[in-house]
Every structure is written in C-alpha cells, then in structure tokens.
Scaffold this motif. Structure first.
Motif, PDB file in Angstrom:
ATOM      1  N   ALA A  11       0.899  -1.153  -0.016  1.00 13.55           N
ATOM      2  CA  ALA A  11      -0.089  -0.039   0.126  1.00 13.55           C
ATOM      3  C   ALA A  11       0.988   1.140  -0.090  1.00 13.55           C
ATOM      4  CB  ALA A  11      -0.897   0.096   1.347  1.00 13.55           C
ATOM      5  N   VAL A  12       0.316   1.970  -0.872  1.00 11.24           N
ATOM      6  CA  VAL A  12       1.446   3.311  -0.829  1.00 11.24           C
ATOM      7  C   VAL A  12       0.514   4.626  -1.048  1.00 11.24           C
ATOM      8  CG1 VAL A  12       3.056   2.164  -2.358  1.00 11.24           C
ATOM      9  CG2 VAL A  12       1.285   3.249  -3.420  1.00 11.24           C
ATOM     10  N   PRO A  13       0.967   5.686  -0.455  1.00 10.75           N
ATOM     11  CA  PRO A  13       0.165   6.791  -0.218  1.00 10.75           C
ATOM     12  C   PRO A  13       0.221   7.800  -1.951  1.00 10.75           C
ATOM     13  CG  PRO A  13       2.252   7.448   0.712  1.00 10.75           C
ATOM     14  CD  PRO A  13       2.239   5.942   0.178  1.00 10.75           C
ATOM     15  N   ASP A  14       1.180   7.297  -2.745  1.00  9.95           N
ATOM     16  CA  ASP A  14       1.121   7.975  -3.932  1.00  9.95           C
ATOM     17  C   ASP A  14       1.534   7.014  -4.947  1.00  9.95           C
ATOM     18  OD1 ASP A  14       2.032  11.245  -5.199  1.00  9.95           O
ATOM     19  OD2 ASP A  14       1.797   9.382  -6.197  1.00  9.95           O
ATOM     20  N   LEU A  15       0.529   6.624  -5.777  1.00 14.47           N
ATOM     21  CA  LEU A  15       1.039   5.330  -6.565  1.00 14.47           C
ATOM     22  C   LEU A  15       2.016   5.857  -7.695  1.00 14.47           C
ATOM     23  CD1 LEU A  15       0.324   2.542  -7.424  1.00 14.47           C
ATOM     24  CD2 LEU A  15      -1.552   3.417  -8.844  1.00 14.47           C
ATOM     25  N   ALA A  16       1.823   6.983  -8.173  1.00 18.12           N
ATOM     26  CA  ALA A  16       2.600   7.466  -9.435  1.00 18.12           C
ATOM     27  C   ALA A  16       4.139   7.608  -8.781  1.00 18.12           C
ATOM     28  CB  ALA A  16       2.412   8.772  -9.898  1.00 18.12           C
ATOM     29  N   VAL A  17       4.364   7.908  -7.541  1.00 17.77           N
ATOM     30  CA  VAL A  17       5.694   8.096  -7.170  1.00 17.77           C
ATOM     31  C   VAL A  17       6.315   6.814  -6.745  1.00 17.77           C
ATOM     32  CG1 VAL A  17       6.806   8.699  -4.986  1.00 17.77           C
ATOM     33  CG2 VAL A  17       5.303  10.218  -5.795  1.00 17.77           C
ATOM     34  N   ALA A  18       5.396   5.925  -6.282  1.00 15.08           N
ATOM     35  CA  ALA A  18       5.987   4.503  -6.156  1.00 15.08           C
ATOM     36  C   ALA A  18       6.280   3.677  -7.410  1.00 15.08           C
ATOM     37  CB  ALA A  18       4.933   3.567  -5.375  1.00 15.08           C
ATOM     38  N   VAL A  19       5.388   4.022  -8.314  1.00 14.26           N
ATOM     39  CA  VAL A  19       5.678   3.307  -9.743  1.00 14.26           C
ATOM     40  C   VAL A  19       7.015   3.883 -10.190  1.00 14.26           C
ATOM     41  CG1 VAL A  19       4.958   3.296 -12.121  1.00 14.26           C
ATOM     42  CG2 VAL A  19       3.315   3.099 -10.248  1.00 14.26           C
ATOM     43  N   ALA A  20       7.064   5.281 -10.106  1.00  7.07           N
ATOM     44  CA  ALA A  20       8.393   5.685 -10.805  1.00  7.07           C
ATOM     45  C   ALA A  20       9.520   5.330 -10.038  1.00  7.07           C
ATOM     46  CB  ALA A  20       8.334   7.138 -10.547  1.00  7.07           C
ATOM     47  N   THR A  21       9.608   5.250  -8.468  1.00  8.25           N
ATOM     48  CA  THR A  21      10.655   4.393  -7.684  1.00  8.25           C
ATOM     49  C   THR A  21      11.227   3.110  -8.311  1.00  8.25           C
ATOM     50  OG1 THR A  21       9.994   5.959  -5.846  1.00  8.25           O
ATOM     51  CG2 THR A  21      11.483   3.994  -5.646  1.00  8.25           C
ATOM     52  N   TYR A  22       9.990   2.241  -8.390  1.00 11.55           N
ATOM     53  CA  TYR A  22      10.241   0.928  -8.860  1.00 11.55           C
ATOM     54  C   TYR A  22      10.884   0.897 -10.313  1.00 11.55           C
ATOM     55  CZ  TYR A  22       8.759  -1.999  -4.995  1.00 11.55           C
ATOM     56  OH  TYR A  22       8.802  -2.542  -3.560  1.00 11.55           O
ATOM     57  N   ARG A  23      10.289   1.724 -11.021  1.00 13.20           N
ATOM     58  CA  ARG A  23      10.763   1.626 -12.487  1.00 13.20           C
ATOM     59  C   ARG A  23      12.085   2.307 -12.698  1.00 13.20           C
ATOM     60  NH1 ARG A  23       7.086   5.514 -14.875  1.00 13.20           N
ATOM     61  NH2 ARG A  23       8.702   7.164 -14.313  1.00 13.20           N
ATOM     62  N   ASP A  24      12.402   3.414 -12.015  1.00 22.31           N
ATOM     63  CA  ASP A  24      13.663   4.157 -12.291  1.00 22.31           C
ATOM     64  C   ASP A  24      14.693   3.739 -11.488  1.00 22.31           C
ATOM     65  OD1 ASP A  24      11.554   7.252 -12.979  1.00 22.31           O
ATOM     66  OD2 ASP A  24      11.862   5.473 -14.140  1.00 22.31           O
ATOM     67  N   ASP A  47       5.764  -7.365 -12.589  1.00 28.80           N
ATOM     68  CA  ASP A  47       5.927  -8.907 -12.743  1.00 28.80           C
ATOM     69  C   ASP A  47       7.358  -9.069 -12.548  1.00 28.80           C
ATOM     70  OD1 ASP A  47       4.529 -11.382 -15.079  1.00 28.80           O
ATOM     71  OD2 ASP A  47       6.225 -11.670 -13.579  1.00 28.80           O
ATOM     72  N   THR A  48       7.504  -9.794 -11.622  1.00 24.61           N
ATOM     73  CA  THR A  48       9.164 -10.355 -11.493  1.00 24.61           C
ATOM     74  C   THR A  48       9.556 -11.713 -11.925  1.00 24.61           C
ATOM     75  OG1 THR A  48       8.436 -11.357  -9.203  1.00 24.61           O
ATOM     76  CG2 THR A  48       8.899  -8.759  -9.345  1.00 24.61           C
ATOM     77  N   GLY A  49       8.626 -12.265 -12.538  1.00 21.37           N
ATOM     78  CA  GLY A  49       8.973 -13.592 -13.326  1.00 21.37           C
ATOM     79  C   GLY A  49       8.621 -14.764 -12.318  1.00 21.37           C
ATOM     80  N   ASN A  50       8.967 -14.603 -11.080  1.00 20.26           N
ATOM     81  CA  ASN A  50       8.282 -15.612 -10.074  1.00 20.26           C
ATOM     82  C   ASN A  50       7.314 -15.368  -9.061  1.00 20.26           C
ATOM     83  OD1 ASN A  50       9.771 -13.829  -8.781  1.00 20.26           O
ATOM     84  ND2 ASN A  50      10.111 -14.954  -7.023  1.00 20.26           N
ATOM     85  N   THR A  51       6.858 -14.125  -9.273  1.00 26.40           N
ATOM     86  CA  THR A  51       5.786 -13.766  -8.834  1.00 26.40           C
ATOM     87  C   THR A  51       5.283 -12.300  -9.135  1.00 26.40           C
ATOM     88  OG1 THR A  51       4.481 -13.631  -6.580  1.00 26.40           O
ATOM     89  CG2 THR A  51       6.816 -12.730  -6.647  1.00 26.40           C
ATOM     90  N   LYS A  52       4.340 -11.533  -8.508  1.00 25.82           N
ATOM     91  CA  LYS A  52       4.253 -10.055  -8.849  1.00 25.82           C
ATOM     92  C   LYS A  52       4.204  -9.135  -7.699  1.00 25.82           C
ATOM     93  CE  LYS A  52       0.357 -11.588 -11.973  1.00 25.82           C
ATOM     94  NZ  LYS A  52       0.682 -12.746 -11.588  1.00 25.82           N
ATOM     95  N   VAL A  53       4.486  -7.873  -7.664  1.00 23.81           N
ATOM     96  CA  VAL A  53       4.145  -7.040  -6.718  1.00 23.81           C
ATOM     97  C   VAL A  53       2.888  -6.266  -7.165  1.00 23.81           C
ATOM     98  CG1 VAL A  53       5.132  -4.924  -5.603  1.00 23.81           C
ATOM     99  CG2 VAL A  53       6.838  -6.746  -5.995  1.00 23.81           C
ATOM    100  N   GLU A  54       2.295  -6.058  -6.096  1.00 21.08           N
ATOM    101  CA  GLU A  54       0.830  -5.237  -6.567  1.00 21.08           C
ATOM    102  C   GLU A  54       1.105  -3.980  -5.675  1.00 21.08           C
ATOM    103  OE1 GLU A  54      -2.823  -6.274  -4.376  1.00 21.08           O
ATOM    104  OE2 GLU A  54      -3.623  -6.467  -6.419  1.00 21.08           O
ATOM    105  N   LEU A  55       1.363  -2.730  -6.346  1.00 15.72           N
ATOM    106  CA  LEU A  55       1.444  -1.261  -5.653  1.00 15.72           C
ATOM    107  C   LEU A  55       0.005  -0.972  -5.613  1.00 15.72           C
ATOM    108  CD1 LEU A  55       4.491   0.126  -7.490  1.00 15.72           C
ATOM    109  CD2 LEU A  55       4.618  -0.874  -5.308  1.00 15.72           C
ATOM    110  N   LEU A  56      -0.401  -0.598  -4.514  1.00 18.02           N
ATOM    111  CA  LEU A  56      -2.005   0.115  -4.344  1.00 18.02           C
ATOM    112  C   LEU A  56      -2.080   1.349  -3.476  1.00 18.02           C
ATOM    113  CD1 LEU A  56      -4.022  -2.235  -2.079  1.00 18.02           C
ATOM    114  CD2 LEU A  56      -1.821  -2.981  -2.904  1.00 18.02           C
ATOM    115  N   GLU A  57      -2.902   2.164  -4.300  1.00 14.72           N
ATOM    116  CA  GLU A  57      -3.125   3.199  -3.459  1.00 14.72           C
ATOM    117  C   GLU A  57      -4.683   3.536  -3.259  1.00 14.72           C
ATOM    118  OE1 GLU A  57      -2.063   7.095  -5.353  1.00 14.72           O
ATOM    119  OE2 GLU A  57      -3.571   6.752  -6.923  1.00 14.72           O
TER     120      GLU A  57
END
Ligand SMILES: CC[C@@H](C(=O)O)C(=O)SCCNC(=O)CCNC(=O)[C@H](O)C(C)(C)COP(=O)(O)OP(=O)(O)OC[C@H]1O[C@@H](n2cnc3c(N)ncnc32)[C@H](O)[C@@H]1OP(=O)(O)O
Ligand SMILES: [Co+2]
Length: 136
Positions: A11-24, A47-57
C-alpha cells in the motif's frame, strides 16, 4: 491447499511516486494503473517472473486500505496473495477451521478477473492473506 504466491501487495500513499521509484531506481517492468472502484484501490502490477508486486493506493472514500495508510503514512507491506484451485472449497475448509473470511465471505472478482477472498489478519500471524482462484 495454497499454491503459488501470486503477489505481494504494498500500500502506498502516492501510486505515481511508487511506480517511478520501482521503474527508475529498481529497473522494474511496471504495468499500467488499473482503477478498481469496487475494491477502493488503484493498482499497478510489477511482474518479477516468479511472482508479482501489487502497488496499491486508495481510490474513493471508504477505501479498505485508508486505515492502514493512516497507521503507516509512508506505506508498507499490505497483503500476500496465494493461489488456490478451488476458492469455494478453500473458504469452506477455512471457515470450518474457525478462520474469518472478510466482507460477506463471498468471493469477489479480483484484479486478474479471478475470484478472490481475504482472510482476517488476526487469524494468520498478523498477515492479511488474499486467496485467488487460479485453475489448472
Ligand atoms: C485489486 C483487487 C485485489 C486483488 O485482486 O489483488 C486486491 O488486492 S484489493 C486490496 C484492498 N482490499 C482489501 O484489503 C480488502 C480486505 N481488507 C479489509 O477488509 C481491511 O483492510 C481490514 C483487513 C478489515 C482492515 O481494515 P481496517 O480499516 O484497517 O480495520 P481495523 O483498523 O479494524 O483493523 C483490524 C486489525 O487488523 C489490523 N490490520 C489492518 N490491515 C492490516 C494488514 N494489511 N495487515 C495486517 N494487519 C492489518 C489492524 O492493525 C487492526 O489490528 P489492531 O489494531 O491490533 O486491532
Ligand atoms: Co491483492
């Protein structure tokens, strides 16, 4: 009964920020945001190949994760999701074993279009568990 670990949800307070962190910063392959008003969240899967991470706001008033974020304003691990071949059989076995299924106890359609239920964290070592029916 439980099979593969389908996803770990954060769970994240700001999905766009969390997505940018994981991506960048982590170089993750991030999916597109999915608004799921029926669940009170917007999610992005990684998708990490062996499972997934679900970021949610939270999405809308009364989001089920609002309380969690009040207690954890920076975000945090929210739930883990295991796959089961037959969610009705799983619910029946768990309820007869004394576990509490959240909500009305009926499976709902999750982010992958499969039936899901949630189990009370107090019955599973303080961990919110989601079960997702994945056949075959
Ligand atoms: C995208 C669709 C789907 C998918 O397909 O993947 C999803 O993942 S949707 C995800 C969002 N939906 C849900 O989480 C639904 C199930 N959750 C709930 O119904 C609620 O979150 C909750 C578990 C009932 C908690 O609601 P809350 O408002 O926080 O109630 P309480 O404050 O009364 O909490 C009771 C008790 O439980 C502790 N708690 C709360 N959340 C968690 C958690 N994620 N992990 C562990 N423990 C949790 C909370 O701290 C309270 O404990 P005490 O304070 O000790 O009483
Ligand atoms: Co989930």
């Amino acid at each position: 009964m439980i099979g593969r670990l389908n996803h770990i949800a954060i769970a994240v307070p700001d999905l766009a920020v969390a997505v940018a962190t994981y991506r960048d910063q982590l170089g993750a392959q991030v999916g597109a945001p999915q608004a799921l008003p029926e669940h009170g969240v917007t999610v992005v899967f990684i998708d990490t190949g062996n499972t997934k991470v679900e970021l949610l706001e939270p999405l809308g008033a009364g989001s089920p994760i609002a309380g969690f974020l009040e207690k954890n304003p920076a975000g945090g691990m929210h739930h883990i999701c295991f796959e089961v071949p037959d969610i009705a059989a799983a619910v029946s076995r768990l309820v007869s074993g004394g576990a509490r299924v959240l909500g009305d106890g009926q499976p709902r359609t999750g982010a992958h279009g499969n039936p899901v239920v949630f189990l009370h964290p107090k019955d599973f070592s303080g961990t919110l568990i989601e079960l997702e029916q994945v056949r075959g």
